[in-house]
Design a protein around this motif. Structure first.
Motif, PDB file in Angstrom:
ATOM      1  N   HIS A  51       0.888  -0.992  -0.037  1.00 22.98           N
ATOM      2  CA  HIS A  51      -0.105  -0.094   0.058  1.00 22.98           C
ATOM      3  C   HIS A  51       0.849   1.186   0.039  1.00 22.98           C
ATOM      4  N   PRO A  52       1.229   1.689  -1.286  1.00 26.36           N
ATOM      5  CA  PRO A  52       2.174   2.855  -1.379  1.00 26.36           C
ATOM      6  C   PRO A  52       1.385   4.057  -0.671  1.00 26.36           C
ATOM      7  N   ASP A  53       2.014   5.303  -0.494  1.00 26.92           N
ATOM      8  CA  ASP A  53       1.674   6.223   0.015  1.00 26.92           C
ATOM      9  C   ASP A  53       0.717   7.046  -1.274  1.00 26.92           C
ATOM     10  N   TYR A  54      -0.417   7.021  -1.423  1.00 27.07           N
ATOM     11  CA  TYR A  54      -1.191   7.478  -2.415  1.00 27.07           C
ATOM     12  C   TYR A  54      -1.124   9.117  -2.525  1.00 27.07           C
ATOM     13  N   ASN A  55      -0.834   9.562  -1.316  1.00 29.65           N
ATOM     14  CA  ASN A  55      -0.647  11.083  -1.450  1.00 29.65           C
ATOM     15  C   ASN A  55       0.461  11.668  -2.293  1.00 29.65           C
ATOM     16  N   LEU A  56       1.300  10.782  -2.793  1.00 28.23           N
ATOM     17  CA  LEU A  56       2.334  11.116  -3.576  1.00 28.23           C
ATOM     18  C   LEU A  56       1.939  11.198  -5.153  1.00 28.23           C
ATOM     19  N   LEU A  57       0.797  10.537  -5.201  1.00 22.44           N
ATOM     20  CA  LEU A  57       0.317  10.299  -6.859  1.00 22.44           C
ATOM     21  C   LEU A  57       0.360  11.641  -7.495  1.00 22.44           C
ATOM     22  N   PRO A  58      -0.383  12.621  -7.023  1.00 24.89           N
ATOM     23  CA  PRO A  58      -0.484  13.916  -7.880  1.00 24.89           C
ATOM     24  C   PRO A  58       0.956  14.473  -8.476  1.00 24.89           C
ATOM     25  N   ALA A  59       2.197  14.354  -7.513  1.00 21.60           N
ATOM     26  CA  ALA A  59       3.226  14.529  -8.150  1.00 21.60           C
ATOM     27  C   ALA A  59       4.174  13.646  -8.863  1.00 21.60           C
ATOM     28  N   ALA A  60       3.536  12.410  -8.768  1.00 21.34           N
ATOM     29  CA  ALA A  60       4.460  11.400  -9.327  1.00 21.34           C
ATOM     30  C   ALA A  60       4.429  11.349 -10.850  1.00 21.34           C
ATOM     31  N   ASN A  61       5.877  11.061 -11.419  1.00 20.00           N
ATOM     32  CA  ASN A  61       5.735  10.699 -12.844  1.00 20.00           C
ATOM     33  C   ASN A  61       5.949   9.399 -13.224  1.00 20.00           C
ATOM     34  N   VAL A  62       5.812   9.351 -14.405  1.00 20.78           N
ATOM     35  CA  VAL A  62       5.734   7.928 -15.014  1.00 20.78           C
ATOM     36  C   VAL A  62       7.103   7.400 -15.834  1.00 20.78           C
ATOM     37  N   PRO A  63       7.617   6.324 -15.592  1.00 24.50           N
ATOM     38  CA  PRO A  63       8.767   5.944 -16.320  1.00 24.50           C
ATOM     39  C   PRO A  63       8.753   5.756 -17.717  1.00 24.50           C
TER      40      PRO A  63
END
Length: 806
Positions: free
Chosen positions: A429-441
């Motif tokens: 269960h990753p920290d989904y709060n980081l999704l808005p700033a996450a990039n894609v590889p």
């Protein structure tokens, strides 16, 4: 004492050499067990030969083989018990003998010591020890006796190949043990060693000189041969030092999935049509799901939800429903990563695995992990894919093959009813709060998850471009696709299977009254994944089940497909493009609809006529008095008669063409086509009555619209099936009497026939086509009867149905 040590030097050297071969092979095994078993085989084989040195040579081999059978039986029993494999020792032994070599070469590294992966090394080590001891010790041919351990060591290096790091010290130790055996071995002296000093006492000087010369010559020749071989072989060996060894696993085909399992996405529609089918049973133990599930967690499986009527608010989810949903457990069946524009495929390589499974190749950063254990019993689920909660780490009760990249399992022998196994999984269960700033590889490592095959419909690409215009961040784009699909499309259980480019285009842009804009989770997940790839998101499709409580039977209605997006540092994140229950889909906006294939060209520009001057007008109205020609009464009478004749002819042509069109719609073609023609008669009638059908309405909604169109101003809605009225289908013969209203024609029955023709055209019959024609004509006649006399006349002469889309 020296003689005793020399006697033991060769056997010890042979045991060490065979043990080192086991150590080399053990580098691709999990734990030190294989090396210990090989060392035990070496000790047993050499020990039996030493113990029977004074027995006849013909008796040694049978005794050694008997000892080999006993040691092998113990090895199989011990490793089967350690791996918790089902079945008795005879079954385990037969399977290991039959499949030992292919499973050894296709097993997932690190290989777990199981009966089928240890039987070949153990037997080979025992036979090498027997051969080396008999030739090197009994026959005193040490150099020839070392051939068996050397062959075993070379075979171990070949099997390991490039799958382990180089360990030169093992080879150095092996060469040292071989040198010790050669230095201390040889034929036994015929003379007593105590009198070795007098060994040459009885020889003449000439004989001793000849012996010295012979020894020197043989030594020189041997030295020359060794140096020559070194000069020839050394460059070849030096070139191979930095080369990658050949992997023998490339020549052995690993376990394969069946064609049905290569694309289990097509099975979603079949399971949805049999919602009560019990596929498997689950009993879950371990850590409960988190109190706040990820926002992208799907809420339910496939199944059509009836939208509320206009003006009726949607049902809110009760706390009990929310609590039950929080207990739901996602069980994954397959991960589909490759799409060729026609079908999604697993495209993975499965390797035989033991009880303990390695971690997946793409692991998110440290996050909350809970351990969950499930006991799963297979019922009516077929194929080879083995369901499990992601990500499985340990499986007992069944032999499995594992695809490390996706973390999915198969049973090479296939699923059978009653198969029971236990799988222990780790849910990240990753920290989904980081999704808005996450990039894609990006790059070659994820190219397969970004590939969009040529031939994609232009309108699908245009939809992806428009969704991406105002959403720059990867997570915003992912949410935009999820929201768009959830708000504009409907989940139905009886939608036909299919997710090729044409199927997705019809799902996204097809007319609702013709079966478009609705589907199972198959179309939702496939459309999401394709749109995501067009927007630069690495996506894949997952097929599995949503167990409502985590314990109990899992039915066909629980089958589910969902898309996943890969984010850097977070791994694969699931999204839910399915609409919420009890919600009415919004119509697809005009800017997202495809342009017509053959657009009507704009009218050509023409030169406007010159303006008429007053003089010219006067000349045209009043010809010169002296001019010849007919008088005004003749012109007026002849012009009016000609005009009436032309209008009458046009009216007759329109009536004739309208009748031909109706006959073509209702009488020509297969039953499904004639049912569709009856539906066009109904929609044309509504348009002629000034009540056109909105394009976004489904067939059942058009039926409700048609019933409301029969209502006079201020008159209540005629009764329909929803109101508990009598079955529809009759046509009123005249005004109502005695307070009764005329019956409503069977527009609902016609809507059902239209849905049948759209989803199962081959099932439609001639009788159903005739029934559809009767219903459409009856409705059009009653709707026309309610118009005024002049509107009924216009109705019959209106040319609109001839140019409207047929």
């Amino acid at each position: 004492m020296v003689r005793f040590l020399k006697t033991l030097a060769v056997p010890v050297a042979l045991v060490v050499m065979i043990g080192l071969a086991g150590a080399v092979l053990g580098r691709v095994y999990a734990g030190p067990l294989l090396g210990q078993l090989v060392l035990g085989a070496a000790v047993g084989a050499v020990g039996v030969s030493l113990a029977t040195r004074r027995a006849p040579s013909w008796l040694v081999a049978p005794l050694s083989v008997l000892a080999l059978l006993g040691y092998t039986g113990f090895t199989l029993w011990f490793t089967a018990r350690r791996a918790d494999l089902p079945g008795g020792l005879p079954d385990v032994a037969a399977d290991a003998v039959r499949n030992g070599i292919p499973r050894l070469l296709t097993a997932l590294i690190p290989i777990e010591p199981t009966p089928d992966t240890v039987i070949v090394p153990v037997v080979a080590a025992w036979l090498a020890g027997l051969a080396a001891a008999e030739v090197g010790i009994r026959a005193a041919r040490v150099l020839l006796g070392l051939a068996a351990p050397v062959g075993l060591y070379a075979g171990a290096l070949y099997v390991v190949g490039p799958n382990a790091e180089s360990t030169p010290w093992l080879t150095v130790a092996f060469a040292g043990a071989a040198a010790l055996a050669l230095a201390t071995g040889g034929r036994p002296d015929r003379r007593d060693p105590a009198n070795a000093a007098d060994a040459g006492a009885g020889l003449t000087p000439a004989v001793r000189a000849a012996l010295r010369l012979r020894t020197a010559a043989s030594t020189a020749v041997g030295l020359v041969v060794v140096v020559g071989l070194a000069a020839v072989v050394a460059p070849v060996v030096a070139r191979q030092v930095g080369a990658t060894p050949v992997d023998p696993r490339r020549y052995v085909e690993p376990p394969q999935v069946e064609s049905l399992d290569e694309n289990p996405l097509i099975r979603i529609s079949g399971w949805a049509l049999h919602p009560e089918q019990t596929l498997l049973e689950v009993r879950t133990t371990g850590a409960p799901p988190p109190d706040e599930p990820p926002p992208t967690e799907p809420a339910a499986g496939d199944g059509e939800e009836e939208p509320p009527e206009d003006g009726e608010p949607a049902d809110e989810e009760s706390p009990a429903d929310a609590a039950e949903q929080s207990r739901a457990v996602r069980i994954r069946l397959a991960v589909l990563s490759d799409y060729d524009g026609v079908t999604w495929r697993v495209g993975g390589t499965y390797r035989n695995a033991g009880r303990v499974l390695p971690a997946t190749e793409q692991v998110p950063e440290p996050a909350t992990v809970d351990r969950i254990e499930q006991e799963i019993t297979i019922r009516e689920l077929s194929g080879r894919l083995l369901p499990a909660v992601p990500t499985p780490r340990e499986v007992t009760g069944s032999r499995v093959a594992y695809e490390q990249a996706s973390g999915t399992l198969i049973r090479p022998e296939g699923l059978t009813e009653g198969l029971r196994y236990t799988v222990s999984s780790e849910r990240e269960h990753p920290d989904y709060n980081l999704l808005p700033a996450a990039n894609v590889p990006f790059g070659d490592a994820v190219a397969r998850f970004l590939r969009v095959e040529p031939g994609a419909p232009e309108q699908v690409q245009r939809l992806a471009d428009q969704l991406a215009e105002e959403n720059g961040a990867p997570y915003d784009r992912a949410i935009a696709i999820e929201t768009y699909l959830a708000e504009h499309y409907r989940v139905v259980a009886d939608a036909p299977s299919g997710h090729a480019y044409p199927n997705l285009a019809f799902f996204l842009f097809g007319p609702p009254n013709g079966g478009g804009q609705r589907g199972t989770s198959e179309q939702f997940a496939a459309a999401y994944a394709v749109l995501g790839r067009m927007m630069g998101l690495p996506t894949r499709v997952v097929v599995g089940f949503n167990s409502p409580t985590g314990t109990g039977p899992v039915h066909g209605a629980d089958a589910l497909a969902w898309p996943e997006v890969l984010f850097e540092g977070l791994g694969w994140v699931a999204f839910n493009p399915l609409p919420l229950p009890n919600t009415r889909p919004r119509p697809v906006e005009d800017e997202f609809k495809p342009e017509p294939e053959d657009p009507t060209p704009p009218p050509e520009e023409t030169t406007p006529p010159p303006e008429a001057t007053p003089e010219a007008s006067a000349e045209a109205v009043a010809p010169p008095g002296g001019g010849s020609g007919p008088g005004v009464p003749v012109l007026v009478g002849g012009g009016t008669g000609g005009l009436l004749l032309v209008l009458t002819g046009l009216a007759l042509v329109v009536v004739g063409m309208r009748r031909a069109q109706r006959r073509r719609r209702l009488a020509d073609g297969p039953p499904a086509q004639r049912i569709a023609g009856a539906w066009r008669e109904l929609t044309d009638a509504l348009r002629l009555a000034g009540r056109p059908v909105p394009e976004h309405l489904a067939a059942t909604e058009v039926a409700a619209h048609a019933r409301s169109s029969l209502r006079e101003p201020g008159q209540p809605l005629p009764p329909g099936p929803e109101a508990g009225s009598e079955p529809s289908g009759g046509v009123g013969a005249g005004p109502s009497t005695g307070g009764l209203r005329p019956a409503v024609p069977g527009v609902d029955d016609l809507a059902e026939l239209v849905n049948l023709a759209a989803f199962a055209p081959a099932v439609a019959t001639d009788e159903q086509a005739r029934r559809a024609a009767e219903l459409a004509l009856a409705y059009a006649a009653e709707l026309r009867a309610k118009r005024s006399w002049w509107r009924r006349m216009v109705w019959s002469l209106h040319p609109g149905p001839l140019r409207w889309r047929d």
